[in-house]
Design an enzyme around this catalytic site. Structure first.
Site, PDB file in Angstrom:
ATOM      1  N   PHE A   1     116.595  33.330 -35.713  1.00 31.53           N
ATOM      2  CA  PHE A   1     117.877  32.991 -35.077  1.00 31.53           C
ATOM      3  C   PHE A   1     118.525  34.170 -34.372  1.00 31.53           C
ATOM      4  O   PHE A   1     119.720  34.150 -34.082  1.00 31.53           O
ATOM      5  CB  PHE A   1     118.832  32.414 -36.128  1.00 31.53           C
ATOM      6  CG  PHE A   1     118.320  31.155 -36.772  1.00 31.53           C
ATOM      7  CD1 PHE A   1     118.200  29.979 -36.040  1.00 31.53           C
ATOM      8  CD2 PHE A   1     117.928  31.136 -38.102  1.00 31.53           C
ATOM      9  CE1 PHE A   1     117.714  28.819 -36.624  1.00 31.53           C
ATOM     10  CE2 PHE A   1     117.440  29.986 -38.702  1.00 31.53           C
ATOM     11  CZ  PHE A   1     117.332  28.820 -37.963  1.00 31.53           C
TER      12      PHE A   1
ATOM     13  N   LYS B   1     105.701  34.387 -59.424  1.00 35.11           N
ATOM     14  CA  LYS B   1     105.306  33.387 -60.415  1.00 35.11           C
ATOM     15  C   LYS B   1     106.177  32.128 -60.309  1.00 35.11           C
ATOM     16  O   LYS B   1     107.307  32.102 -60.809  1.00 35.11           O
ATOM     17  CB  LYS B   1     105.429  33.983 -61.824  1.00 35.11           C
ATOM     18  CG  LYS B   1     104.518  35.198 -62.028  1.00 35.11           C
ATOM     19  CD  LYS B   1     104.500  35.666 -63.455  1.00 35.11           C
ATOM     20  CE  LYS B   1     103.751  36.975 -63.594  1.00 35.11           C
ATOM     21  NZ  LYS B   1     102.375  36.919 -63.042  1.00 35.11           N
TER      22      LYS B   1
ATOM     23  N   TYR C   1     111.221  38.986 -59.937  1.00 37.72           N
ATOM     24  CA  TYR C   1     109.889  39.228 -60.510  1.00 37.72           C
ATOM     25  C   TYR C   1     109.888  39.599 -61.981  1.00 37.72           C
ATOM     26  O   TYR C   1     108.840  39.793 -62.566  1.00 37.72           O
ATOM     27  CB  TYR C   1     109.164  40.256 -59.630  1.00 37.72           C
ATOM     28  CG  TYR C   1     109.180  39.781 -58.196  1.00 37.72           C
ATOM     29  CD1 TYR C   1     108.352  38.719 -57.799  1.00 37.72           C
ATOM     30  CD2 TYR C   1     110.097  40.275 -57.268  1.00 37.72           C
ATOM     31  CE1 TYR C   1     108.414  38.209 -56.514  1.00 37.72           C
ATOM     32  CE2 TYR C   1     110.159  39.771 -55.986  1.00 37.72           C
ATOM     33  CZ  TYR C   1     109.327  38.742 -55.611  1.00 37.72           C
ATOM     34  OH  TYR C   1     109.400  38.220 -54.347  1.00 37.72           O
TER      35      TYR C   1
ATOM     36  N   ASP D   1      99.368  40.388 -49.634  1.00 35.38           N
ATOM     37  CA  ASP D   1     100.360  39.918 -50.590  1.00 35.38           C
ATOM     38  C   ASP D   1     100.449  38.398 -50.658  1.00 35.38           C
ATOM     39  O   ASP D   1     101.110  37.865 -51.530  1.00 35.38           O
ATOM     40  CB  ASP D   1     101.754  40.439 -50.193  1.00 35.38           C
ATOM     41  CG  ASP D   1     101.907  41.906 -50.519  1.00 35.38           C
ATOM     42  OD1 ASP D   1     101.140  42.404 -51.360  1.00 35.38           O
ATOM     43  OD2 ASP D   1     102.799  42.539 -49.922  1.00 35.38           O
TER      44      ASP D   1
ATOM     45  N   THR E   1     120.423  33.395 -31.000  1.00 36.63           N
ATOM     46  CA  THR E   1     121.411  32.311 -30.886  1.00 36.63           C
ATOM     47  C   THR E   1     122.691  32.718 -31.597  1.00 36.63           C
ATOM     48  O   THR E   1     122.655  33.395 -32.623  1.00 36.63           O
ATOM     49  CB  THR E   1     120.877  30.984 -31.469  1.00 36.63           C
ATOM     50  OG1 THR E   1     121.938  30.013 -31.418  1.00 36.63           O
ATOM     51  CG2 THR E   1     120.421  31.118 -32.904  1.00 36.63           C
TER      52      THR E   1
ATOM     53  N   HIS F   1     110.790  35.667 -45.894  1.00 37.10           N
ATOM     54  CA  HIS F   1     109.939  36.552 -45.083  1.00 37.10           C
ATOM     55  C   HIS F   1     108.981  35.805 -44.156  1.00 37.10           C
ATOM     56  O   HIS F   1     108.411  36.414 -43.247  1.00 37.10           O
ATOM     57  CB  HIS F   1     109.109  37.481 -45.972  1.00 37.10           C
ATOM     58  CG  HIS F   1     109.927  38.437 -46.788  1.00 37.10           C
ATOM     59  ND1 HIS F   1     110.852  39.279 -46.225  1.00 37.10           N
ATOM     60  CD2 HIS F   1     109.958  38.664 -48.127  1.00 37.10           C
ATOM     61  CE1 HIS F   1     111.421  40.007 -47.192  1.00 37.10           C
ATOM     62  NE2 HIS F   1     110.898  39.644 -48.346  1.00 37.10           N
TER      63      HIS F   1
ATOM     64  N   VAL G   1     123.841  30.676 -35.344  1.00 40.29           N
ATOM     65  CA  VAL G   1     123.550  31.088 -36.714  1.00 40.29           C
ATOM     66  C   VAL G   1     123.847  32.574 -36.819  1.00 40.29           C
ATOM     67  O   VAL G   1     123.399  33.370 -35.997  1.00 40.29           O
ATOM     68  CB  VAL G   1     122.071  30.845 -37.088  1.00 40.29           C
ATOM     69  CG1 VAL G   1     121.788  31.302 -38.521  1.00 40.29           C
ATOM     70  CG2 VAL G   1     121.705  29.372 -36.932  1.00 40.29           C
TER      71      VAL G   1
ATOM     72  N   ASP H   1     115.656  39.531 -57.251  1.00 36.02           N
ATOM     73  CA  ASP H   1     115.014  40.837 -57.398  1.00 36.02           C
ATOM     74  C   ASP H   1     116.006  41.980 -57.174  1.00 36.02           C
ATOM     75  O   ASP H   1     115.643  43.150 -57.292  1.00 36.02           O
ATOM     76  CB  ASP H   1     113.781  40.972 -56.483  1.00 36.02           C
ATOM     77  CG  ASP H   1     114.037  40.499 -55.062  1.00 36.02           C
ATOM     78  OD1 ASP H   1     115.205  40.230 -54.719  1.00 36.02           O
ATOM     79  OD2 ASP H   1     113.051  40.404 -54.296  1.00 36.02           O
TER      80      ASP H   1
HETATM   81 ZN   LIG Z   1     112.817  40.076 -52.411  1.00 36.35          ZN
END
Ligand SMILES: [Zn+2]
Length: 475
Positions: A176, A25, A292, A88, A179, A130, A182, A253
């Site tokens: 990454f 949300k 959430y 999702d 490499t 993600h 990072v 979360d």
């Molecule tokens: Zn999460």
């Protein structure tokens, strides 16, 4: 810095809606913003309304086809497209614009840090860890974090990414993975849990040495246990990797009582991570992420904004536009539940031990010679770009207060043309270090710079393509 119009006191990102029943949300960002305004925190910070990231900016990481697809798809033409987004990741009204705002905020945060216009940049509408190069995943479409890190890499030799969301930061790790510029560190629930990746594995052994650390956790971790692993692991990582900029994904979360989560952290416990990373006094980009149970997300990110500002705020919530969400107690802090912590001391010690062994096998501070910095090193503002070494900047920063530096040297007459190099160059877009060029030691940097001057804006794109290519081969 996120999508907020200070004059109209509104926060547009809150208008986007994933659909009925969807746990993600964007309204939580507006609640956060409103709460921190009512705590008066705006007086201590600068609030920017960043530009919307363009499709071109997004393709510095994402594939052209994927971004074109995101741009074109709408709820009313979905059926025309054969490649559907995952379950999702629904197609909702203004989806692309939502991605533009989220990505634009994070990239702008990096720019502020690169220009040394802030010590800490915050984008609570970012942290969508993600999203993949050509794929939406786990409520994420465009990976604002990867784009922000690519921006930081223009000025920083090594960037550290830390992820305290309950889910594995798979998209950033993947981008990454190959490499050494990072390093990604993710603490997350592992075992029959989305996205399914992020187990502890040997990262320093054999041919490939991967700067990607994962701490797999079980249900119910509490503040005490979390601190017990977070601090020593991060202390070791900071010591061996020596980044010059840090990105912290503050997914909420992992808090107790999250609608999708199963950890037992309080807001204080969660914010300890912010506090700790802040204590290293490096340029810090703080981003949102999952979360959430939205009243707790707003509480958490408001408190973490206060922590970033070194400000104490009362537990009693101020009246705000969403006051009714925070009943019945109307307090800022939350209590942990009585759930069992399945992370036994034995389990955590074992993982921590193996992780430390891994870290020992990785080359320390890769990409530059480890050497003492001469004490009379001139501050970054006065160093000529052609000889500038990002790691000298790091050492200057860690020993001097940057604000004092700026003040002290603003009157200097030997700044040469251009003065504040970083700022000036950024505006011209002249300094575009390439990943592989940067790695070479003793390189004729003057030559590189001249080459860069002759290249057009596609240099930057080529740069990121090389990251992309590396990534493909690692998949
Ligand atoms: Zn999460």
């Amino acid at each position: 810095s996120y999508d907020f119009d200070a004059t109209k006191r509104k926060c547009d990102i809150g208008n986007y809606y994933y659909g009925q029943g969807h746990p993600m949300k964007p309204h939580r960002i507006r609640m956060t913003h409103n709460l921190l305004l009512n705590y008066g925190l705006y007086r201590k910070m600068e609030i920017y309304r960043p530009h919307k990231a363009t499709a071109e900016e997004m393709t510095k990481y994402h594939s052209d086809d994927y971004i074109k697809f995101l741009r074109s798809i709408r709820p009313d033409n979905m059926s025309e497209f054969s490649n559907a987004l995952f379950e999702d990741c629904p197609v909702f009204d203004g989806l692309f614009e939502f991605c533009q705002l989220s990505a634009g905020g994070s990239a702008a945060g990096s720019v502020k840090l690169n220009r040394q216009q802030t010590d800490i940049a915050v984008n609570w509408a970012g942290g969508l860890h993600h999203a993949k190069k050509s794929e939406a995943s786990g409520f994420c479409y465009v990976n604002d974090i990867v784009l922000a890190i690519l921006e930081l890499l223009k000025y920083h030799q090594r960037v550290l990414y830390i992820d305290i969301d309950i889910h594995h930061g798979d998209g950033v790790e993947e981008a990454f993975y190959t490499t050494d510029r990072v390093m990604t560190v993710s603490f997350h629930k592992y075992g029959e849990y989305f996205p399914g990746t992020g187990d502890l594995r040997d990262i320093g052994a054999g041919k490939g040495k991967y700067y990607a650390v994962n701490f797999p956790l079980r249900d119910g971790i509490d503040d005490e246990s979390y601190e017990q692993i977070f601090k020593p692991v991060m202390a070791k990582v900071m010591e061996m990797y020596q980044p010059s900029a840090v990105v912290l994904q503050c997914g909420a979360d992992s808090l107790s009582g999250d609608r999708l989560g199963c950890f037992n952290l309080t807001i204080r416990g969660h914010a300890k991570c912010v506090e700790y990373m802040k204590s290293f006094n490096l340029p810090l980009l703080m981003l949102g992420g999952g979360g959430y149970t939205i009243r707790n997300v707003a509480r958490c990110w408001t408190y973490e904004t206060a922590v970033a500002l070194d400000t104490d705020i009362p537990d009693e919530l101020p009246y705000n536009d969403y006051f009714e969400y925070f009943g019945p107690d109307f307090k800022l802090h939350i209590s942990p539940s009585n759930m069992t912590n399945q992370n036994t001391q034995e389990y955590m010690d074992k993982i921590k031990q193996r992780l430390f062994e891994n870290l020992r096998m990785l080359p320390h501070a890769p990409g530059v010679q480890m050497q003492a910095i001469p004490e009379d090193a001139v501050p970054d503002d006065t160093v000529d770009d052609d000889t500038e070494d990002p790691d000298k900047r790091l050492s200057i920063r860690s020993t001097d207060k940057r604000i004092a530096c700026d003040e002290e040297f603003s009157d200097s007459e030997d700044e040469g043309e251009g003065g504040r190099r970083n700022v000036a160059n950024h505006k011209k877009g002249a300094k575009r270090l390439r990943v592989d060029e940067d790695k070479k030691e003793g390189e004729d940097k003057k030559k590189i710079k001249e080459e860069e001057k002759t290249k057009d804006s596609s240099v930057e794109k080529t740069d990121s393509k090389s990251v992309k290519t590396e990534q493909t081969s690692s998949a």
